[in-house]
Design an enzyme around this catalytic site. Structure first.
Site, PDB file in Angstrom:
ATOM      1  N   LEU A   1       0.921  -1.100   0.064  1.00  0.00           N
ATOM      2  CA  LEU A   1       0.015  -0.061   0.079  1.00  0.00           C
ATOM      3  C   LEU A   1       0.843   1.258   0.162  1.00  0.00           C
ATOM      4  CD1 LEU A   1      -2.784  -0.442   2.698  1.00  0.00           C
ATOM      5  CD2 LEU A   1      -3.238  -0.100   0.378  1.00  0.00           C
ATOM      6  N   ASP A   2       0.581   2.181  -0.867  1.00  0.00           N
ATOM      7  CA  ASP A   2       1.419   3.439  -0.792  1.00  0.00           C
ATOM      8  C   ASP A   2       1.381   4.114   0.546  1.00  0.00           C
ATOM      9  OD1 ASP A   2      -0.793   5.353  -1.260  1.00  0.00           O
ATOM     10  OD2 ASP A   2      -0.530   4.912  -3.439  1.00  0.00           O
ATOM     11  N   ALA A   3       2.118   5.060   0.740  1.00  0.00           N
ATOM     12  CA  ALA A   3       2.403   5.813   2.025  1.00  0.00           C
ATOM     13  C   ALA A   3       0.828   6.476   2.175  1.00  0.00           C
ATOM     14  CB  ALA A   3       3.459   6.681   2.145  1.00  0.00           C
TER      15      ALA A   3
END
Length: 186
Positions: free
Chosen positions: A40-42
Protein backbone atom coordinates in the site's frame (compact mmCIF):
# COMPACT_ATOMS: atom_id res chain seq x y z
CA UNK A 1 4.07 -19.67 10.00
CA UNK A 2 2.03 -16.66 11.02
CA UNK A 3 -0.37 -14.74 8.84
CA UNK A 4 -0.64 -11.23 10.21
CA UNK A 5 -3.52 -8.86 9.48
CA UNK A 6 -2.28 -5.30 9.96
CA UNK A 7 -4.13 -1.99 9.65
CA UNK A 8 -1.52 0.28 8.07
CA UNK A 9 -1.86 3.88 9.19
CA UNK A 10 -1.72 6.85 6.81
CA UNK A 11 1.83 7.92 5.87
CA UNK A 12 3.48 4.69 7.10
CA UNK A 13 5.90 3.21 4.56
CA UNK A 14 5.14 -0.35 3.48
CA UNK A 15 8.65 -1.60 4.27
CA UNK A 16 10.69 -2.63 7.29
CA UNK A 17 13.80 -0.69 6.28
CA UNK A 18 13.86 2.59 8.18
CA UNK A 19 13.84 5.87 6.28
CA UNK A 20 14.79 9.02 8.15
CA UNK A 21 11.80 11.04 9.28
CA UNK A 22 9.24 8.42 8.17
CA UNK A 23 7.44 5.66 10.03
CA UNK A 24 7.67 2.17 8.57
CA UNK A 25 6.25 -1.26 9.34
CA UNK A 26 9.13 -1.76 11.81
CA UNK A 27 7.58 0.92 14.02
CA UNK A 28 4.51 -1.30 14.48
CA UNK A 29 5.55 -4.93 13.96
CA UNK A 30 8.46 -6.69 15.66
CA UNK A 31 7.68 -10.24 14.52
CA UNK A 32 10.88 -11.68 13.03
CA UNK A 33 10.98 -12.89 9.43
CA UNK A 34 7.64 -11.57 8.17
CA UNK A 35 7.19 -9.69 4.90
CA UNK A 36 4.26 -7.92 3.26
CA UNK A 37 2.17 -9.91 0.79
CA UNK A 38 1.39 -6.91 -1.39
CA UNK A 39 1.85 -3.22 -0.77
CA UNK A 40 0.00 0.00 0.00
CA UNK A 41 1.48 3.38 -0.81
CA UNK A 42 2.19 5.77 2.06
CA UNK A 43 -0.90 7.88 1.24
CA UNK A 44 -3.18 4.84 1.58
CA UNK A 45 -4.46 3.21 4.74
CA UNK A 46 -5.91 -0.10 5.68
CA UNK A 47 -5.54 -3.84 5.58
CA UNK A 48 -2.25 -5.52 4.79
CA UNK A 49 -1.30 -9.18 5.09
CA UNK A 50 2.18 -10.19 6.22
CA UNK A 51 3.69 -13.66 6.47
CA UNK A 52 6.97 -15.52 6.82
CA UNK A 53 5.81 -18.18 4.32
CA UNK A 54 7.17 -17.43 0.83
CA UNK A 55 4.66 -19.71 -0.92
CA UNK A 56 1.75 -18.07 0.87
CA UNK A 57 3.15 -14.61 0.13
CA UNK A 58 3.34 -15.62 -3.57
CA UNK A 59 -0.24 -16.93 -3.53
CA UNK A 60 -1.57 -13.70 -2.07
CA UNK A 61 0.46 -11.24 -4.17
CA UNK A 62 1.23 -12.89 -7.52
CA UNK A 63 -0.92 -11.70 -10.46
CA UNK A 64 -1.90 -15.30 -11.36
CA UNK A 65 -3.38 -15.82 -7.88
CA UNK A 66 -4.54 -12.34 -6.92
CA UNK A 67 -6.97 -12.22 -4.05
CA UNK A 68 -9.84 -9.78 -4.56
CA UNK A 69 -9.18 -6.51 -2.74
CA UNK A 70 -11.78 -3.93 -1.80
CA UNK A 71 -10.93 -0.28 -1.36
CA UNK A 72 -13.12 2.36 0.26
CA UNK A 73 -12.44 5.56 -1.62
CA UNK A 74 -13.51 9.07 -0.71
CA UNK A 75 -13.54 11.07 -3.94
CA UNK A 76 -13.73 14.76 -4.70
CA UNK A 77 -17.25 15.49 -5.96
CA UNK A 78 -20.61 13.68 -6.07
CA UNK A 79 -19.79 10.64 -8.18
CA UNK A 80 -22.44 9.73 -10.74
CA UNK A 81 -23.65 6.55 -12.48
CA UNK A 82 -21.64 7.29 -15.63
CA UNK A 83 -18.37 7.50 -13.68
CA UNK A 84 -19.21 4.29 -11.76
CA UNK A 85 -19.90 2.50 -15.07
CA UNK A 86 -16.52 3.66 -16.41
CA UNK A 87 -14.78 2.42 -13.24
CA UNK A 88 -16.40 -1.02 -13.68
CA UNK A 89 -15.41 -1.42 -17.33
CA UNK A 90 -11.85 -1.88 -18.56
CA UNK A 91 -10.29 1.58 -18.25
CA UNK A 92 -7.34 2.76 -20.33
CA UNK A 93 -4.86 4.44 -17.99
CA UNK A 94 -2.26 5.06 -20.69
CA UNK A 95 0.35 2.49 -19.74
CA UNK A 96 -2.19 -0.32 -19.19
CA UNK A 97 -5.89 -1.13 -19.40
CA UNK A 98 -7.52 -2.22 -16.15
CA UNK A 99 -9.48 -5.42 -15.82
CA UNK A 100 -13.19 -5.04 -15.09
CA UNK A 101 -13.88 -4.19 -11.45
CA UNK A 102 -16.80 -3.68 -9.13
CA UNK A 103 -17.55 -0.08 -8.16
CA UNK A 104 -20.54 1.06 -6.12
CA UNK A 105 -21.38 4.29 -4.35
CA UNK A 106 -21.65 3.78 -0.58
CA UNK A 107 -22.30 5.82 2.52
CA UNK A 108 -19.24 6.64 4.58
CA UNK A 109 -18.65 3.49 6.67
CA UNK A 110 -19.66 4.09 10.28
CA UNK A 111 -16.83 1.88 11.55
CA UNK A 112 -14.14 3.91 9.77
CA UNK A 113 -11.72 5.80 12.00
CA UNK A 114 -10.98 9.51 11.44
CA UNK A 115 -7.89 10.12 9.37
CA UNK A 116 -4.98 11.94 10.98
CA UNK A 117 -4.47 14.47 9.55
CA UNK A 118 -8.02 14.88 8.25
CA UNK A 119 -8.64 15.41 4.56
CA UNK A 120 -9.31 18.94 3.50
CA UNK A 121 -12.93 20.02 3.59
CA UNK A 122 -14.46 22.49 1.11
CA UNK A 123 -17.98 23.69 1.83
CA UNK A 124 -18.62 24.42 -1.86
CA UNK A 125 -17.61 20.95 -3.13
CA UNK A 126 -19.13 17.69 -1.88
CA UNK A 127 -17.32 14.40 -1.52
CA UNK A 128 -18.64 10.88 -1.96
CA UNK A 129 -17.57 7.34 -1.11
CA UNK A 130 -17.10 4.43 -3.49
CA UNK A 131 -16.26 0.77 -2.80
CA UNK A 132 -14.00 -0.55 -5.57
CA UNK A 133 -13.09 -4.24 -5.76
CA UNK A 134 -10.15 -5.28 -7.93
CA UNK A 135 -8.50 -8.58 -8.72
CA UNK A 136 -5.34 -6.83 -9.83
CA UNK A 137 -3.30 -4.16 -8.18
CA UNK A 138 -0.91 -2.01 -10.11
CA UNK A 139 0.94 0.94 -8.61
CA UNK A 140 -1.55 3.64 -7.49
CA UNK A 141 -4.21 2.01 -9.68
CA UNK A 142 -7.30 3.06 -7.71
CA UNK A 143 -6.13 6.68 -7.50
CA UNK A 144 -5.41 6.70 -11.22
CA UNK A 145 -8.80 5.15 -12.01
CA UNK A 146 -10.84 7.68 -10.02
CA UNK A 147 -8.85 10.58 -11.50
CA UNK A 148 -9.39 9.20 -15.01
CA UNK A 149 -13.17 9.37 -14.55
CA UNK A 150 -13.03 12.90 -13.12
CA UNK A 151 -13.27 12.20 -9.38
CA UNK A 152 -9.83 12.40 -7.74
CA UNK A 153 -9.19 10.32 -4.65
CA UNK A 154 -9.06 12.19 -1.36
CA UNK A 155 -8.81 9.16 0.94
CA UNK A 156 -8.14 5.51 0.18
CA UNK A 157 -8.63 2.68 2.68
CA UNK A 158 -8.14 -0.98 1.71
CA UNK A 159 -10.90 -2.69 3.65
CA UNK A 160 -10.51 -6.32 2.55
CA UNK A 161 -8.18 -8.85 0.97
CA UNK A 162 -9.75 -12.17 0.00
CA UNK A 163 -11.65 -13.52 3.03
CA UNK A 164 -10.24 -10.93 5.45
CA UNK A 165 -12.00 -7.64 6.14
CA UNK A 166 -11.56 -4.75 8.56
CA UNK A 167 -15.34 -4.82 8.99
CA UNK A 168 -15.13 -8.34 10.49
CA UNK A 169 -11.62 -8.03 12.01
CA UNK A 170 -11.90 -4.52 13.46
CA UNK A 171 -8.39 -3.16 13.89
CA UNK A 172 -7.50 0.44 14.58
CA UNK A 173 -4.61 1.93 12.61
CA UNK A 174 -1.35 0.37 13.81
CA UNK A 175 -3.05 -2.70 15.30
CA UNK A 176 -2.56 -6.28 14.11
CA UNK A 177 -3.73 -9.80 14.80
CA UNK A 178 -2.45 -13.23 13.86
CA UNK A 179 -4.81 -15.63 12.08
CA UNK A 180 -4.28 -19.22 10.97
CA UNK A 181 -2.24 -19.28 7.74
CA UNK A 182 -4.68 -21.77 6.18
CA UNK A 183 -7.52 -19.22 6.51
CA UNK A 184 -6.50 -17.64 3.18
CA UNK A 185 -7.17 -20.92 1.37
CA UNK A 186 -10.80 -21.14 2.48
Amino acid sequence: MPLILFNKPFQVLCQFTPQEGRESLADYLSIPGIYPAGRLDADSEGLMLLTDDGKLQHKIAHPDHKEAKTYLVQVDGAIDAAALARLQAPLDLGDFVTKPSKAVRIAEPDWLWPRNPPIRERADKPTSWVAITLEEGKNRQVRRMTAAVGFPTLRLVRSSIGPFSLATHPLMPGDFIEVPANAIHK
